[in-house]
Design a protein around this motif. Structure first.
Motif, PDB file in Angstrom:
ATOM      1  N   PRO A 102       0.802  -1.220   0.000  1.00  0.00           N
ATOM      2  CA  PRO A 102       0.000   0.000   0.000  1.00  0.00           C
ATOM      3  C   PRO A 102       0.839   1.276   0.000  1.00  0.00           C
ATOM      4  CG  PRO A 102       0.039  -0.961   2.203  1.00  0.00           C
ATOM      5  CD  PRO A 102       0.884  -1.854   1.336  1.00  0.00           C
ATOM      6  N   TYR A 103       2.143   1.166   0.008  1.00  0.00           N
ATOM      7  CA  TYR A 103       2.982   2.377  -0.028  1.00  0.00           C
ATOM      8  C   TYR A 103       4.314   2.092  -0.720  1.00  0.00           C
ATOM      9  CZ  TYR A 103       5.587   0.513   4.037  1.00  0.00           C
ATOM     10  OH  TYR A 103       6.346  -0.254   4.879  1.00  0.00           O
ATOM     11  N   ASP A 104       5.013   3.177  -1.076  1.00  0.00           N
ATOM     12  CA  ASP A 104       6.326   3.076  -1.709  1.00  0.00           C
ATOM     13  C   ASP A 104       7.424   3.134  -0.662  1.00  0.00           C
ATOM     14  OD1 ASP A 104       5.879   2.934  -4.501  1.00  0.00           O
ATOM     15  OD2 ASP A 104       5.490   5.089  -4.611  1.00  0.00           O
ATOM     16  N   SER A 105       8.505   2.385  -0.875  1.00  0.00           N
ATOM     17  CA  SER A 105       9.690   2.568  -0.041  1.00  0.00           C
ATOM     18  C   SER A 105      10.258   3.962  -0.340  1.00  0.00           C
ATOM     19  CB  SER A 105      10.725   1.491  -0.363  1.00  0.00           C
ATOM     20  OG  SER A 105      10.951   1.443  -1.744  1.00  0.00           O
ATOM     21  N   THR A 106      11.057   4.476   0.596  1.00  0.00           N
ATOM     22  CA  THR A 106      11.627   5.818   0.405  1.00  0.00           C
ATOM     23  C   THR A 106      12.498   5.880  -0.850  1.00  0.00           C
ATOM     24  OG1 THR A 106      11.513   6.280   2.749  1.00  0.00           O
ATOM     25  CG2 THR A 106      13.096   7.579   1.490  1.00  0.00           C
ATOM     26  N   VAL A 107      13.236   4.809  -1.118  1.00  0.00           N
ATOM     27  CA  VAL A 107      14.063   4.771  -2.330  1.00  0.00           C
ATOM     28  C   VAL A 107      13.188   4.981  -3.573  1.00  0.00           C
ATOM     29  CG1 VAL A 107      15.422   3.215  -3.801  1.00  0.00           C
ATOM     30  CG2 VAL A 107      15.903   3.344  -1.356  1.00  0.00           C
ATOM     31  N   VAL A 108      12.057   4.309  -3.614  1.00  0.00           N
ATOM     32  CA  VAL A 108      11.161   4.425  -4.771  1.00  0.00           C
ATOM     33  C   VAL A 108      10.557   5.831  -4.834  1.00  0.00           C
ATOM     34  CG1 VAL A 108       9.022   3.555  -5.806  1.00  0.00           C
ATOM     35  CG2 VAL A 108      10.692   1.954  -4.838  1.00  0.00           C
ATOM     36  N   ARG A 109      10.175   6.359  -3.673  1.00  0.00           N
ATOM     37  CA  ARG A 109       9.627   7.721  -3.651  1.00  0.00           C
ATOM     38  C   ARG A 109      10.655   8.718  -4.226  1.00  0.00           C
ATOM     39  NH1 ARG A 109      10.464  11.771  -0.340  1.00  0.00           N
ATOM     40  NH2 ARG A 109      11.322  10.581   1.396  1.00  0.00           N
TER      41      ARG A 109
ATOM     42  N   ASP B  65       7.973  12.167  19.068  1.00  0.00           N
ATOM     43  CA  ASP B  65       6.922  11.149  19.028  1.00  0.00           C
ATOM     44  C   ASP B  65       5.577  11.838  18.820  1.00  0.00           C
ATOM     45  OD1 ASP B  65       5.550   8.806  19.164  1.00  0.00           O
ATOM     46  OD2 ASP B  65       5.651   8.630  21.351  1.00  0.00           O
ATOM     47  N   GLU B  66       5.277  12.134  17.575  1.00  0.00           N
ATOM     48  CA  GLU B  66       4.042  12.857  17.260  1.00  0.00           C
ATOM     49  C   GLU B  66       2.998  11.918  16.674  1.00  0.00           C
ATOM     50  OE1 GLU B  66       5.652  15.517  14.434  1.00  0.00           O
ATOM     51  OE2 GLU B  66       6.478  16.882  15.946  1.00  0.00           O
ATOM     52  N   VAL B  67       1.755  12.224  16.960  1.00  0.00           N
ATOM     53  CA  VAL B  67       0.668  11.433  16.383  1.00  0.00           C
ATOM     54  C   VAL B  67       0.460  11.880  14.944  1.00  0.00           C
ATOM     55  CG1 VAL B  67      -1.782  10.842  16.555  1.00  0.00           C
ATOM     56  CG2 VAL B  67      -0.429  11.214  18.636  1.00  0.00           C
ATOM     57  N   LYS B  68       0.503  10.916  14.038  1.00  0.00           N
ATOM     58  CA  LYS B  68       0.266  11.251  12.624  1.00  0.00           C
ATOM     59  C   LYS B  68      -0.785  10.302  12.072  1.00  0.00           C
ATOM     60  CE  LYS B  68       4.755  13.200  11.579  1.00  0.00           C
ATOM     61  NZ  LYS B  68       6.084  12.919  11.075  1.00  0.00           N
ATOM     62  N   SER B  69      -1.407  10.701  10.978  1.00  0.00           N
ATOM     63  CA  SER B  69      -2.448   9.842  10.408  1.00  0.00           C
ATOM     64  C   SER B  69      -1.799   8.619   9.770  1.00  0.00           C
ATOM     65  CB  SER B  69      -3.269  10.609   9.387  1.00  0.00           C
ATOM     66  OG  SER B  69      -2.431  11.035   8.347  1.00  0.00           O
ATOM     67  N   SER B  70      -2.516   7.512   9.804  1.00  0.00           N
ATOM     68  CA  SER B  70      -2.013   6.269   9.228  1.00  0.00           C
ATOM     69  C   SER B  70      -2.722   6.018   7.901  1.00  0.00           C
ATOM     70  CB  SER B  70      -2.240   5.132  10.215  1.00  0.00           C
ATOM     71  OG  SER B  70      -1.619   3.972   9.743  1.00  0.00           O
ATOM     72  N   PHE B  71      -2.610   4.800   7.401  1.00  0.00           N
ATOM     73  CA  PHE B  71      -3.242   4.483   6.120  1.00  0.00           C
ATOM     74  C   PHE B  71      -4.757   4.409   6.247  1.00  0.00           C
ATOM     75  CE2 PHE B  71       0.994   2.661   5.927  1.00  0.00           C
ATOM     76  CZ  PHE B  71       1.445   3.173   4.718  1.00  0.00           C
ATOM     77  N   PRO B  72      -5.480   4.878   5.233  1.00  0.00           N
ATOM     78  CA  PRO B  72      -6.931   4.672   5.244  1.00  0.00           C
ATOM     79  C   PRO B  72      -7.237   3.171   5.195  1.00  0.00           C
ATOM     80  CG  PRO B  72      -6.252   6.082   3.395  1.00  0.00           C
ATOM     81  CD  PRO B  72      -5.015   5.550   4.027  1.00  0.00           C
ATOM     82  N   ARG B  73      -8.199   2.760   5.999  1.00  0.00           N
ATOM     83  CA  ARG B  73      -8.556   1.350   6.114  1.00  0.00           C
ATOM     84  C   ARG B  73      -8.814   0.678   4.748  1.00  0.00           C
ATOM     85  NH1 ARG B  73     -12.131  -1.761  10.270  1.00  0.00           N
ATOM     86  NH2 ARG B  73     -11.166  -0.287  11.670  1.00  0.00           N
ATOM     87  N   GLU B  74      -9.535   1.402   3.870  1.00  0.00           N
ATOM     88  CA  GLU B  74      -9.905   0.771   2.587  1.00  0.00           C
ATOM     89  C   GLU B  74      -8.691   0.461   1.707  1.00  0.00           C
ATOM     90  OE1 GLU B  74     -10.666   5.191   2.463  1.00  0.00           O
ATOM     91  OE2 GLU B  74     -11.071   3.546   3.841  1.00  0.00           O
ATOM     92  N   GLU B  75      -7.571   1.179   1.945  1.00  0.00           N
ATOM     93  CA  GLU B  75      -6.367   0.884   1.160  1.00  0.00           C
ATOM     94  C   GLU B  75      -5.663  -0.373   1.659  1.00  0.00           C
ATOM     95  OE1 GLU B  75      -3.578   4.082   0.636  1.00  0.00           O
ATOM     96  OE2 GLU B  75      -5.176   5.457   0.019  1.00  0.00           O
TER      97      GLU B  75
END
Lengths: 485, 97
Positions: A102-109, B65-75
């Motif tokens: 679901p995501y790219d590695s940093t190298v790919v980015r 250590d900050e809270v950040k958004s993660s992946f959307p569930r549907e992905e």
């Protein structure tokens, strides 16, 4: 000259002068892959549609007069260990055979920011565990110099794709020599940078204290251009170094006067093929003629590197591979209970070498054996690291052979893990000490198989390595030879 | 140190990897040969040496250590080997009493 035969440096010039379009270049490369893939098995996925789309997009940008990277529109292949968003990434394991990240590695980015053209995912040993590419779920890669021989491993596909002109640049990973040994056996340039030089985010982990990313190229200049594009700090990997990345091409000079090159006596021992020793010694003589000062050095704990490495790497691997349990992604075996599902998924999903290493790693970390094996090996690792620290007091760079032999026959060592592991003797210390190392062609044996020279440097001194490598390459002809395909 | 069949069976259990009887005997043999060679490390006295688990370079960086958004569930859903109502489905864990 056919477009696929160009180096990145040459192709980039033709693209910017509009003598060639990225679409033409990419089509020529895809055609070349199709013609040679049945012989070599270097790709596990050819991303033709995406490649042509990216190539057209780059041509469009260029037509609009946008300033572009030197890698813009250049066809590049990636070891199947780099996560590519929406494109299957298997690490050449059955357990990930259906995995779409679901995501790219940093190298790919970063490569995407440079407008590269991804032509496909390259074959490798399963989870990067192997020295011959024979542990791939998708079958072995063949060496283009002799199709009955291994190209080395684990990044066998990445090395062969360059040797056989199937792409202009490629990337691999190196945990114990997995870039340098296949570069040597396949006759191309490959560099494992300092641990921390390139982000490991989005790269499937094998042994996290040793893994590092690096490029393969047809020339030293190409390797320098590729490394520059992906190196640097990444907030997603706390072990990636917060250091400025030099423009490596500025260090590519032919004059090496006064450079002190160390030659460790422990790397010329019994078991090394005569042709390899001869080519290495001739390369050292050549460097002397170029003005380098040759210094005898000692790395006294070299003979302990193989056990140290295989105890440390398998321990880390057994932990890293615990995540493959059939629950969240990848292959899942049918079973009635959760425990059975775990056991069967892992029993069926992992190949022979991976299971062997999980067993070994579990053993060295298990209660009662930890101190005797894992801790002991980690203490010897300190001695190996200190060997290099002392050596670099006496010299700027170290030159050694890369592999004790040229490419061996497929099947020759698969049933003897110890012999296979011993073939990594000259490359694994570098990873244990987190140092950078580059390999480039320095000769051929009597069978016409390539021999690679290894240049090691202190932490984050890749530019010094590139400098010596370039001076050597530009005053020799080895890199211009092509396999008879 | 000799690697026995019982030890390999124990390791297979610890690592949750199902091995066939052939695999067990093969790994017993291979690991025994490897460990025999690895004994070489015992020639070195390391009693006063600190272990290197990780080469600490001065450049390693920690972040806030900050809270950040993660992946959307549907992905993420298409990755799951089995799914029901947006959750990962696994074989039954709790036995009915």
């Amino acid at each position: 000259m056919k477009p696929y035969e160009l180096t990145i440096e040459e192709a980039s010039k033709e693209l910017s002068q509009k003598k060639l379009s990225s679409l033409e270049l990419t089509q020529a490369v895809i055609q070349r892959i199709k013609e040679t893939q049945p012989k070599l098995n270097s790709f596990v996925l050819v991303t033709e549609e995406e490649a042509l789309k990216s190539a057209r997009a780059v041509d469009e940008k260029r037509a609009q007069g946008q300033a572009l990277s030197v890698l813009a529109g250049i066809p590049i292949g990636l070891k199947d260990i780099f996560l590519t968003k929406g494109i299957r990434t298997t690490c050449c394991s059955k357990i990930l055979s259906n995995f779409i990240p679901p995501y790219d590695s940093t190298v790919v980015r970063k490569l995407k920011e440079n407008d590269f053209v991804l032509v496909g995912k390259l074959n490798q040993d399963e989870f990067a565990m192997g020295s011959s590419n024979e542990n791939s779920f998708y079958g072995p890669v063949k060496n283009p110099w002799d199709l009955e021989r291994t190209p080395g491993g684990s990044s066998g596909g990445s090395a062969v794709a360059i040797a056989a002109d199937q792409c202009l640049g490629s990337f691999g990973t190196d945990t114990g020599g997995s870039i340098r040994q296949p570069a040597s056996l396949s006759g191309v340039v490959g560099i494992k940078p300092t641990y921390g030089r390139v982000s490991r985010y989005g790269i499937i982990a094998f042994a996290s204290s040793l893994d590092q990313v690096g490029p393969f190229g047809k020339t030293v200049t190409d390797a320098a251009l590729l490394l520059k594009a992906v190196a640097g700090h990444d907030p997603c990997d706390s072990t990636s170094a917060n250091l400025a990345v030099p423009d490596y091409t500025k260090f590519l000079k032919k004059d090496v006067k006064g450079l002190k090159v160390g030659v460790p006596k422990e790397y010329f021992v019994e078991g090394i093929e005569q042709s390899v020793e001869k080519a290495t010694r001739e390369a050292i003589e050549h460097m002397k003629k170029l003005g380098a000062k040759i210094v005898d050095i000692s790395l006294p704990h070299t003979e302990y590197a193989v056990p140290t490495y295989y105890l440390v790497a398998t321990a880390e691997a057994s932990s890293n591979l615990a995540r493959y349990d059939g629950v969240k992604y990848g292959y899942r075996a049918k079973a009635q209970t959760l425990q059975d599902m775990y056991r069967k998924t892992r029993g069926e999903g992992f190949g022979r070498e991976v299971k062997r290493r999980i067993m070994l790693g579990t053993f060295v970390l298990s209660s009662g054996y930890y101190d005797a094996y894992y801790k002991k090996a980690s203490q010897v690792r300190t001695l190996i690291r200190k060997d290099f620290e002392s050596a670099f007091q006496k010299c700027d760079l170290i030159v050694t052979p890369t592999s004790p032999t040229t490419a061996f026959k497929l099947g020759e060592k698969v049933d003897d893990p110890l012999q296979m592991y011993l073939s990594d003797i000259f490359t694994i210390s570098t990873n244990l000490a987190a140092l950078p190392g580059l390999v480039l062609p320095c000769g051929f044996d009597q069978k016409g198989l390539p021999i690679g020279l290894q240049i090691l440097g202190p932490h984050f001194k890749e530019e010094a390595i590139f400098h010596l490598a370039y001076a050597y390459e530009q005053s020799t002809q080895w890199h211009t030879r092509k396999p008879p395909l | 140190m000799h690697i026995t069949k019982q030890l390999v069976e124990h390791l297979a259990k610890l690592s949750l990897v199902e091995l066939s009887p052939e695999e067990i005997s093969k790994y017993t043999q291979e690991l025994d040969a490897l460990m025999g060679y690895f004994e070489k490390l015992n020639k070195l006295d390391t009693s006063h040496i600190d272990p290197t688990f990780h080469v600490e370079l001065p450049t390693h960086v920690f972040r806030e250590d900050e809270v950040k958004s993660s992946f959307p569930r549907e992905e993420l859903l298409p990755m799951f080997p089995a799914e029901e109502d947006g959750a990962i489905k696994v074989p039954k864990i709790i036995e009915a009493s």
